[in-house]
Enzyme design. Structure first.
Site, PDB file in Angstrom:
ATOM      1  N   GLY A 138      17.441   9.981   2.173  1.00 40.87           N
ATOM      2  CA  GLY A 138      17.495  10.528   0.993  1.00 40.87           C
ATOM      3  C   GLY A 138      17.845  12.065   1.118  1.00 40.87           C
ATOM      4  CG  ASP A 145      16.813   8.301  14.180  1.00 39.62           C
ATOM      5  OD1 ASP A 145      17.761   8.498  15.169  1.00 39.62           O
ATOM      6  OD2 ASP A 145      17.054   8.463  13.158  1.00 39.62           O
TER       7      ASP A 145
END
Ligand SMILES: *[C@@H]1O[C@H](CO)[C@@H](O)[C@H](O)[C@H]1NC(C)=O
Ligand SMILES: *[C@@H]1O[C@H](CO)[C@@H](O)[C@H](O)[C@H]1NC(C)=O
Ligand SMILES: *[C@@H]1O[C@H](CO)[C@@H](O)[C@H](O)[C@H]1NC(C)=O
Ligand SMILES: *[C@@H]1O[C@H](CO)[C@@H](O)[C@H](O)[C@H]1NC(C)=O
Ligand SMILES: *[C@@H]1O[C@H](CO)[C@@H](O)[C@H](O)[C@H]1NC(C)=O
Ligand SMILES: *[C@@H]1O[C@H](CO)[C@@H](O)[C@H](O)[C@H]1NC(C)=O
Ligand SMILES: *[C@@H]1O[C@H](CO)[C@@H](O)[C@H](O)[C@H]1NC(C)=O
Ligand SMILES: *[C@@H]1O[C@H](CO)[C@@H](O)[C@H](O)[C@H]1NC(C)=O
Ligand SMILES: *[C@@H]1O[C@H](CO)[C@@H](O)[C@H](O)[C@H]1NC(C)=O
Ligand SMILES: *[C@@H]1O[C@H](CO)[C@@H](O)[C@H](O)[C@H]1NC(C)=O
Length: 840
Positions: free
Chosen positions: A532, A645
Site C-alpha cells: 500500500g 524480501d
C-alpha cells in the site's frame, strides 16, 4: 684501524645504556618485582601488548582506580578494577608486590593501604605479572604453573568475563568466581546485578538483581545452556563446561585473534562484545537471552511461555491453570496443576514434552553414568521424583546421563526445534503407560494404534477448540466494532486477550493520522510499498513520520499486519527502521515509522547524479550497516527473523546516510536452531531471490544472505542486478561480476565514480569477493551474517567463491498461479514482488 675497532663497542655500550634507561623512566615490563613499583601515570603492559595495567578515572578525575584495560582497542575499555569500592582521591596511588606474596595498593603520601590481594601462601621471591590473557597474577618468580599462582585477578572478576576465566566454584579451595555489574558506567563499585553458576542441583547460570533471581540460563546439556541455544553455532568462540567432585565451572576460549569479551551491564544486560579492527569500534549484542519469556518463573509451576504468542503463558498439555480467573486476567504466577493427580502407589507413568527450555534444576540430582532408560526406572521408584531427562544430548544419541527433578517444575519456555525433551511424571491414566499396546509384545502395531488414537484425539480436541472459539467470538463481537479480526486466530492456542498489553507500542487515533497526512493527500505520498501507499506526515508536535497505509485489498491481511507490528516492536537496532506506533480503526490498518529523509538506497545508487554524492566510505558504511542489521535479525536470541524480501528499495537511509532495513510484512520468525523452512508461499523480489527459495520454496537465513550479496554488488557497481545487460554475454550482474572475478578483473565492475573517489581502496575488491561468496549457488556454501560482518571488518584470507546461483537472467519461469488474487504483486518502481501461492 685501531680507532674504528674501538668505535663499534663504544656505540654498543651507548645503545645498551639507552635501552636500559628507557624502561626505568617510563614503566616496568609485564613483571613487577619487589624492588619495583607502579605509580599513577605509569603502566605495565603484557608481553605481546594486549593488556595494560595502570590508574584511570571513569569520569570524575579526582577518583582514581587501579585497573586493567585493552591496549589494542582505541577506547580505554576497562576489564578489571582492583579498588572497586574505594577510589583514591588523588594521584598518590602506588602498586607494589611485598613479601611473602601480596599485591598492595597504597597512597604514598600517607601510607594508607587502599586495596590488597589476599593469599595465605608464601614464596621466597614473589612477583606480579600481567599475562597476555589479561590475568594479573602473583607468583614465585620462577614458577609458571597456573596451579601454583598465589593469587590471580581471574578469580576476582568485576563486570567482565574474559576468555580463559573460569566462572563457577572450586570446592577444594572454597573459591566462587562470579561477575557483578558496575553500579553505573561511572562507578565501578559492585552494582545490583550478579551473574554466577549456581551449584545447587545440576548447575545453571543465574542472573540476580540484588537477591531476586531474574534470569536462568537453564542447565548445561553438553552443547550449551538449555535456555540459550543460539550460541551453539559460533565461529568466534567455543565453550567448555567442567563438572567433577572438585570443581564446577564454565569457560570459553576464542577461536580467532578477534578481541572478544562478555560483560554484565549496570542494568543487568549480558552482552557479547566483538572488536572490529576495520571500524575501530565494538560490535555489541545481547548474549544472555532476555526476552519477556525469560523472566524467571513468569508462568508459574508447569506453565510455559511462548514468545511467538506475544510472550503469553500456557499450561503444559494435561495441566490446567490453578486459578482460572487470575490466569485469564494475565496473572500467571500461580501456575498450573495436573488435571489428574498423581498416585504413586498405584503406579504413575511419564509423558514426554519436547521443545522446551528445561525447568529450574535447583531441586534436582544427576547421574552421568546411566542412560535414559535406566533414568526412567530410577525416577519411577522415588515418589518425589517429578521428571527426568537426559543430561548430555551431545553423546549417546542424546540419551546419555540422567537428570532427575524433585518437586514442582518451574520456569519453562518454548524453544521450538532447539528445545529439549523432558519426561514428566503423570497419573497412569494420563500417561502413555495407560495404553496397553505399548507394553504388548507387538510393538509396531501398538505404536500405530497409539498414533491413530492420538490423531483422533487431536481432531476431536481441535473440533472442540474451534467450537469453543466460535462461541467466544460470538459473545465478544457485540462489544467490539463489527469488524472481521482474522488475527485472533493467531492467538487461539493461547489466551488472546493479553497480546495488546504485551504489545508495548502506542496506538494512534485515526483522526490524528488524517490530520498529520492532510487526509492522505496525494502530495504527501512518498511512494508505494508492497502493501500500500506510504505518506509523509507531521504530528502535532512537529515530528516527521512515515505513514504506511495498508491497502484495503492488500494481500497483507490482519495476520501479516500483526506479524509486522509484533515483529518490529520487539526489534530495536540502529540498522532497522523504527516503528513508532500503529492504528487499527474502521477499515484502516496503518503503521507509523520514523521518517527517513534520504529515502531508500535504490534512490541513490541507481541514479546517475545522486550516486555521485556517495563516496566509497559511505557505501562501505551502508554495506556494513545492512550486514549488521541483518545479523541482528538472524542471530538476536529473542526472535530470529528471516526477512525474505531484502532489496535496495527496502534499505532506507536516515539524514546521516545510516542504512535501516524496512518492510517486515513478509518476515518469518524461526525457532532457536531452526534455520530453514519450507513454504507454499514464495514472497520475494525478482533479482534478489535465491534459487532454492524461488524454485523449491525453501527459505533459510541463507536466502537473506543471497539477497544481501546482490545488494552489495549493486552498491559497488551502481547497477541493478535485474535488467543488467552487457554486450558480451547474457549474464545478469551477478554472472557478470563472477565472470570478471574469475578472470581477475573484478575491479571492472566497480562504478567509475567510486574509482575516482579518494577513499577508494582495496576494500572494494574485498567487498566484491564477500558479495560473491554470499550469492553462491549452494546455500551451505554461503557464509552466515556473522561471518560476513567479520569478513567485511577484518583482513585475512577469504575462501574462493564458487559459482553463483541465478547468474543468467532467464533462470526460472515464475508461474503466478492465481494472479487475479494478488493485486499486491506489483509495485511502483518497476520492481516486481513475486507472490507465488499454491492453488488451494
Ligand atoms: C622484565 O623484567 C624482569 C625483571 O626486571 C626481567 O627479569 C625480565 O627478563 C623482563 N622481561 C622482559 C621480557 O624484558
Ligand atoms: C570512543 O571514544 C570517543 C571519544 O571519547 C567517543 O566519541 C566514542 O563514542 C567512543 N566509542 C565507543 C565505542 O565507546
Ligand atoms: C592525597 O590524599 C591523601 C588523603 O587520602 C592526603 O593525605 C595526601 O596529602 C594527598 N596527597 C596529595 C599529593 O595531594
Ligand atoms: C580474599 O578476599 C575476598 C574478598 O575480597 C574474600 O571473599 C576471600 O575470602 C579472601 N580470601 C582469603 C584467603 O582471605
Ligand atoms: C532491581 O531491583 C531494584 C531494587 O529491588 C528495583 O528497583 C529494580 O527495578 C530492579 N530492576 C529490574 C530490572 O527489575
Ligand atoms: C576436574 O576437572 C578438571 C578439568 O578437567 C581437572 O583438571 C581436575 O583434575 C578434575 N578433578 C577431578 C577430581 O577429577
Ligand atoms: C587487529 O589489529 C591488531 C593491531 O592493529 C592486530 O594485532 C590484529 O592481528 C588484528 N586482528 C585481526 C583479526 O585482523
Ligand atoms: C526446592 O525445594 C524447596 C523445598 O521443597 C522449595 O521450597 C523450593 O521452592 C524449591 N525450589 C525450586 C526452584 O523448585
Ligand atoms: C549412578 O548410577 C549407577 C548405576 O545405577 C550407580 O551405581 C551409581 O552409584 C550412581 N551414581 C550416583 C552418583 O548416584
Ligand atoms: C527420593 O529422592 C530424594 C532426593 O534425592 C531423597 O531425598 C529421598 O530419600 C528419595 N526417596 C526414596 C524413597 O528413595
Amino acid at each position: 684501524m685501531k680507532t674504528s675497532v674501538n668505535g663499534i663497542p663504544m656505540l654498543f655500550l651507548l645503545l645498551i645504556l639507552l635501552l636500559r634507561l628507557i624502561p626505568k623512566i617510563t614503566s616496568v615490563n609485564d613483571t613487577l618485582t619487589t624492588t619495583q613499583s607502579i605509580k599513577d601515570g605509569e603502566t605495565m603492559i603484557s608481553a605481546d601488548g594486549s593488556f595494560e595495567l595502570g590508574f584511570f578515572s571513569p569520569s570524575n578525575p579526582s577518583k582514581r582506580y587501579l585497573g586493567i584495560w585493552y591496549k589494542k582497542t582505541s577506547n580505554q575499555t576497562v576489564v578489571w578494577v582492583a579498588n572497586r569500592e574505594v577510589p583514591l582521591i588523588n594521584t598518590s596511588g602506588v602498586l607494589e608486590v611485598i613479601k611473602p606474596g601480596l599485591l598492595v595498593l597504597r597512597s604514598y603520601t600517607n601510607n594508607i593501604i587502599i586495596w590488597s590481594s589476599n593469599s595465605s601462601a608464601s614464596v621466597p621471591n614473589p612477583v606480579a605479572q600481567l599475562l597476555e590473557t589479561g590475568n594479573l597474577v602473583v607468583k614465585d618468580a620462577h614458577q609458571d604453573n597456573p596451579e601454583m599462582f598465589l593469587w590471580q585477578s581471574f578469580d576476582y572478576p568485576t563486570d567482565t568475563f574474559l576468555p580463559g576465566m573460569k566462572l563457577g566454584s572450586n570446592f577444594a579451595t572454597g573459591l566462587e568466581v562470579y561477575i557483578s555489574s558496575w553500579k553505573s558506567n561511572e562507578d565501578p563499585a559492585p552494582g545490583e546485578y550478579t551473574y554466577y553458576l549456581d551449584t545447587n542441583g545440576y548447575p545453571q547460570g543465574f542472573l540476580k538483581n540484588g537477591s531476586v533471581l531474574v534470569y536462568r540460563t537453564g542447565p548445561w546439556n553438553g552443547l550449551e545452556f538449555s535456555g540459550i541455544p543460539s550460541l551453539r553455532i559460533n565461529p568466534i568462540f567455543s565453550y567448555e563446561f567442567v563438572i567433577n567432585n572438585t570443581e564446577i565451572y564454565y569457560t570459553y576460549k576464542q577461536l580467532t585473534s578477534t578481541i572478544i569479551k562478555f560483560t554484565l551491564s549496570p542494568i543487568g544486560a549480558g552482552q557479547c562484545w566483538i572488536w572490529e579492527n576495520q571500524s575501530m569500534n565494538w560490535l555489541v549484542y545481547p548474549c544472555l537471552s532476555t526476552d519477556n519469556c525469560d523472566r524467571y518463573g513468569l508462568c508459574g509451576e508447569y506453565g510455559s511461555c511462548n514468545i511467538g504468542n506475544s510472550a503469553t503463558c500456557g499450561c503444559l498439555d494435561k495441566f490446567s491453570p490453578k486459578y482460572p480467573d487470575k490466569w485469564a486476567n494475565g496473572d500467571w504466577s500461580n501456575g498450573c496443576i495436573r488435571r489428574v493427580s498423581l498416585d504413586c502407589r498405584r503406579g504413575d507413568g511419564f509423558v514426554k514434552y519436547s521443545g522446551l527450555k528445561l525447568p529450574d534444576t535447583y531441586n534436582s540430582s544427576y547421574n552421568s553414568s546411566i542412560y535414559l532408560e535406566e533414568c526412567r526406572r530410577v525416577c519411577l521408584k522415588n515418589c518425589s521424583c517429578t521428571a527426568y531427562s537426559s543430561l548430555d544430548i551431545s553423546i549417546g544419541g542424546g540419551e546419555s546421563g540422567c537428570l532427575l527433578w524433585f518437586g514442582d517444575l518451574i520456569d519453562m519456555k518454548v524453544i521450538s526445534d532447539a528445545g529439549q525433551d523432558i519426561y514428566i511424571r503423570m497419573a497412569s491414566s494420563e500417561s502413555e503407560n495407560f495404553t496397553p499396546f505399548l507394553h504388548g509384545s507387538d510393538g509396531k502395531k501398538g505404536k500405530l494404534l497409539v498414533i491413530i488414537l492420538t490423531l483422533l484425539l487431536v481432531m476431536l480436541l481441535s473440533a472442540l477448540g474451534f467450537m469453543f472459539y466460535l462461541q467466544r467470538r460470538k459473545k465478544k463481537l457485540p462489544k467490539q466494532k463489527k469488524e472481521e479480526m482474522p488475527g485472533q486466530i493467531l492467538n487461539m492456542a493461547y489466551t488472546d486477550n493479553h497480546h495488546k498489553k504485551e504489545l508495548d507500542l502506542p496506538l494512534f487515533q485515526l483522526s490524528r493520522i488524517i490530520k498529520a497526512t492532510n487526509n492522505f493527500s496525494f502530495d504527501k505520498k512518498l511512494g508505494e510499498g508492497g502493501f500500500g501507499p506510504v505518506y509523509k506526515g507531521v504530528l502535532e508536535e512537529g515530528q516527521e513520520v512515515a505513514v504506511k497505509r495498508l491497502s484495503e485489498y492488500s494481500k497483507q491481511g490482519f495476520v501479516e499486519f500483526k506479524n509486522e507490528v509484533i515483529c518490529i516492536a520487539k526489534l530495536q537496532h540502529r540498522n532497522l527502521v523504527k516503528l513508532l506506533g500503529y492504528c487499527i480503526e474502521r477499515k484502516e490498518k496503518i503503521l507509523i515509522y520514523e521518517y527517513m529523509p534520504n529515502k531508500s538506497l535504490d534512490f541513490f545508487i541507481f541514479d546517475q547524479t545522486r550516486k555521485k554524492s556517495l563516496d566509497w566510505l559511505t557505501c562501505f558504511h551502508i554495506i556494513q550497516g545492512v550486514a549488521r542489521g541483518l545479523l541482528y535479525l538472524h542471530q538476536d536470541s529473542r526472535l530470529r527473523i528471516i526477512h525474505r524480501d531484502l532489496k535496495a528499495s527496502n534499505i532506507l537511509l536516515d539524514a546521516d546516510m545510516n542504512p535501516k532495513i524496512s518492510d517486515f510484512g513478509t518476515a518469518r520468525s524461526f525457532g532457536g536452531n531452526e534455520t530453514e523452512a519450507n513454504t507454499s508461499q514464495v514472497v520475494g523480489t525478482h533479482g534478489y531471490i535465491s534459487p532454492e527459495y524461488a524454485v523449491d520454496g525453501l527459505f533459510s537465513i541463507k536466502s537473506d544472505v543471497f539477497s544481501f550479496g546482490v545488494i552489495l554488488l549493486e552498491i559497488v557497481s551502481g547497477k541493478r542486478n535485474r535488467g543488467f545487460s552487457h554486450h558480451g554475454h547474457n549474464h545478469n550482474l551477478i554472472g557478470h561480476a563472477w565472470k570478471l572475478y574469475k578472470e581477475g578483473r573484478a575491479v571492472e565492475i566497480v562504478d567509475c565514480h567510486l574509482l575516482g573517489s579518494p577513499s577508494y581502496s582495496l576494500d572494494v575488491l574485498r567487498a566484491i569477493h564477500v558479495g560473491l561468496l554470499c550469492v553462491q549457488k549452494c546455500p551451505e556454501d554461503r557464509p552466515n551474517m556473522s561471518s560476513v560482518v567479520f569478513m567485511l571488518g577484518n583482513e585475512g584470507h577469504l575462501p574462493e567463491a564458487k559459482q553463483p546461483g541465478f547468474f543468467t537472467e532467464r533462470y526460472v519461469v515464475l508461474n503466478d498461479k492465481n494472479s487475479s488474487n494478488t493485486p499486491a504483486s506489483s509495485s511502483s518502481n518497476g520492481e516486481i514482488t513475486i507472490t507465488l501461492l499454491e492453488a488451494r
